[in-house]
Design a protein around this motif. Structure first.
Motif, PDB file in Angstrom:
ATOM      1  N   UNK A  20       3.423  11.754 -11.988  1.00 41.60           N
ATOM      2  CA  UNK A  20       2.464  12.758 -11.513  1.00 41.60           C
ATOM      3  C   UNK A  20       2.761  13.242 -10.103  1.00 41.60           C
ATOM      4  N   UNK A  21       3.672  12.549  -9.412  1.00 43.34           N
ATOM      5  CA  UNK A  21       3.944  12.854  -8.005  1.00 43.34           C
ATOM      6  C   UNK A  21       2.640  12.847  -7.212  1.00 43.34           C
ATOM      7  N   UNK A  22       1.857  11.811  -7.438  1.00 41.53           N
ATOM      8  CA  UNK A  22       0.512  11.718  -6.872  1.00 41.53           C
ATOM      9  C   UNK A  22       0.459  10.655  -5.779  1.00 41.53           C
ATOM     10  N   UNK A  23      -0.726  10.472  -5.248  1.00 34.58           N
ATOM     11  CA  UNK A  23      -0.931   9.467  -4.217  1.00 34.58           C
ATOM     12  C   UNK A  23      -0.969   8.071  -4.833  1.00 34.58           C
ATOM     13  N   UNK A  24      -0.710   7.089  -3.996  1.00 31.52           N
ATOM     14  CA  UNK A  24      -0.764   5.701  -4.458  1.00 31.52           C
ATOM     15  C   UNK A  24      -2.184   5.311  -4.854  1.00 31.52           C
ATOM     16  N   UNK A  25      -3.166   5.905  -4.198  1.00 32.84           N
ATOM     17  CA  UNK A  25      -4.562   5.567  -4.488  1.00 32.84           C
ATOM     18  C   UNK A  25      -4.936   5.950  -5.922  1.00 32.84           C
ATOM     19  N   UNK A  26      -4.519   7.135  -6.361  1.00 29.18           N
ATOM     20  CA  UNK A  26      -4.837   7.586  -7.710  1.00 29.18           C
ATOM     21  C   UNK A  26      -4.169   6.690  -8.762  1.00 29.18           C
ATOM     22  N   UNK A  27      -2.909   6.346  -8.551  1.00 27.68           N
ATOM     23  CA  UNK A  27      -2.211   5.508  -9.526  1.00 27.68           C
ATOM     24  C   UNK A  27      -2.815   4.108  -9.592  1.00 27.68           C
ATOM     25  N   UNK A  61      14.873  -0.992  -9.585  1.00 26.86           N
ATOM     26  CA  UNK A  61      13.660  -0.819 -10.391  1.00 26.86           C
ATOM     27  C   UNK A  61      12.741  -2.021 -10.237  1.00 26.86           C
ATOM     28  N   UNK A  62      13.311  -3.213 -10.191  1.00 28.48           N
ATOM     29  CA  UNK A  62      12.511  -4.424  -9.985  1.00 28.48           C
ATOM     30  C   UNK A  62      11.824  -4.381  -8.623  1.00 28.48           C
ATOM     31  N   UNK A  63      12.509  -3.785  -7.647  1.00 24.65           N
ATOM     32  CA  UNK A  63      11.923  -3.637  -6.312  1.00 24.65           C
ATOM     33  C   UNK A  63      10.945  -2.463  -6.241  1.00 24.65           C
ATOM     34  N   UNK A  64      10.739  -1.796  -7.394  1.00 28.72           N
ATOM     35  CA  UNK A  64       9.792  -0.672  -7.498  1.00 28.72           C
ATOM     36  C   UNK A  64      10.134   0.478  -6.560  1.00 28.72           C
ATOM     37  N   UNK A  78       1.717   1.180 -11.907  1.00 26.49           N
ATOM     38  CA  UNK A  78       1.199   2.060 -10.868  1.00 26.49           C
ATOM     39  C   UNK A  78       2.312   2.950 -10.296  1.00 26.49           C
ATOM     40  N   UNK A  79       3.476   2.351 -10.081  1.00 27.53           N
ATOM     41  CA  UNK A  79       4.590   3.126  -9.537  1.00 27.53           C
ATOM     42  C   UNK A  79       5.073   4.173 -10.540  1.00 27.53           C
ATOM     43  N   UNK A  80       5.080   3.824 -11.825  1.00 29.24           N
ATOM     44  CA  UNK A  80       5.504   4.776 -12.857  1.00 29.24           C
ATOM     45  C   UNK A  80       4.560   5.975 -12.918  1.00 29.24           C
ATOM     46  N   UNK A  81       3.252   5.725 -12.851  1.00 31.34           N
ATOM     47  CA  UNK A  81       2.271   6.818 -12.859  1.00 31.34           C
ATOM     48  C   UNK A  81       2.447   7.702 -11.637  1.00 31.34           C
ATOM     49  N   UNK A 131       0.678  -9.321 -12.435  1.00 32.98           N
ATOM     50  CA  UNK A 131       0.574  -8.571 -11.194  1.00 32.98           C
ATOM     51  C   UNK A 131       1.800  -7.672 -10.998  1.00 32.98           C
ATOM     52  N   UNK A 132       2.970  -8.202 -11.324  1.00 32.44           N
ATOM     53  CA  UNK A 132       4.194  -7.411 -11.189  1.00 32.44           C
ATOM     54  C   UNK A 132       4.207  -6.235 -12.159  1.00 32.44           C
ATOM     55  N   UNK A 133       3.771  -6.461 -13.394  1.00 30.10           N
ATOM     56  CA  UNK A 133       3.732  -5.394 -14.395  1.00 30.10           C
ATOM     57  C   UNK A 133       2.759  -4.297 -13.975  1.00 30.10           C
TER      58      UNK A 133
END
Length: 240
Positions: free
Chosen positions: A201-208, A54-57, A194-197, A187-189
């Motif tokens: 949503x199973x969305x793109x990285x850009x949207x999150x 989880x820390x490694x996202x 972003x990764x949680x969103x 920055x880490x939070x």
């Protein structure tokens, strides 16, 4: 979790169960029908390994925590992190003040400034979460016509703030590099948010990332406005 409430950590497909319990406590991990991989490999992992991932996202670890566990410590975690953040800000505020009287420590802990810092941190977090949720409602809910589970999104945002626990060493040890420490932790939070969103949503990285940026902008505006109000209040008290 109810039926079809689980998700495959590899492909995000829904699954009716994570494992089957045979006689004498023998468990067999369910295989995903979509990707033909174990639905959730983390049920056999040690919690420390899950925390490291989880820390490694890692996306798989986030799916395990958010979909396949009934972890409901988000509010306790939120309050604990806010207390650490408030104390660190308060200690920075009084870091330049020196006193040889030990009684001053007790006097400072009773000051209302600590509670003000806690309220400010809580206000900033609220502004961040509200802005992110509103942005997602407008973009994903209305423009894309998707259904959003706001409670699940809020839970994901609060749980993904676990990085603020790293404030504990900054509270316990010296505060010489606290501004840099706070910046790195922030920055880490945000990366975890972003990764949680993205996982929910199973969305793109850009949207999150865009949603997190909107939340950060809202949080920054609230912080600036609060600082101006505090300075104005101090000026009025000083003048009086």
């Amino acid at each position: 979790m109810g039926k079809d409430g689980f998700r495959c950590v590899e492909c995000n497909e829904k699954a009716p169960e994570l494992h089957r319990d045979y006689s004498k406590g023998i468990l067999k991990i369910t295989i995903c029908e979509s990707c033909q991989k174990p639905v959730d490999k983390y049920i056999e992992y040690d919690p420390v390994i899950i925390l490291i991932d989880a820390i490694l996202c890692k996306t798989q670890a986030f799916r395990h925590i958010l979909f396949n566990t009934s972890l409901n410590i988000q509010w306790k975690l939120c309050v604990f992190c806010l207390l650490c953040e408030a104390y660190l800000r308060w200690s920075l505020l009084h870091g330049t003040e020196q006193s040889s009287d030990p009684a001053d420590i007790i006097r400072y802990t009773k000051e209302w400034e600590f509670y003000g810092m806690f309220g400010l941190a809580a206000l900033e977090l609220s502004a961040f979460c509200v802005a992110v949720l509103l942005f997602l409602v407008v973009v994903v809910g209305r423009l894309q016509g998707a259904t959003l589970d706001l409670r699940l999104l809020l839970r994901a945002l609060l749980l993904s703030c676990y990085g603020k626990v790293l404030l504990i060493p900054a509270v316990i040890w010296e505060h010489d590099h606290a501004p840099l420490c706070l910046g790195l932790i922030k920055m880490f939070v945000l990366t975890s948010n972003s990764q949680a969103i993205r996982v929910i949503l199973n969305s793109s990285r850009r949207l999150s990332l865009l949603a997190v940026c909107v939340g950060l902008l809202s949080e920054t505006c609230v912080a600036r406005a609060s600082e101006k109000l505090l300075w104005s209040a101090q000026d009025i008290l000083t003048f009086d």
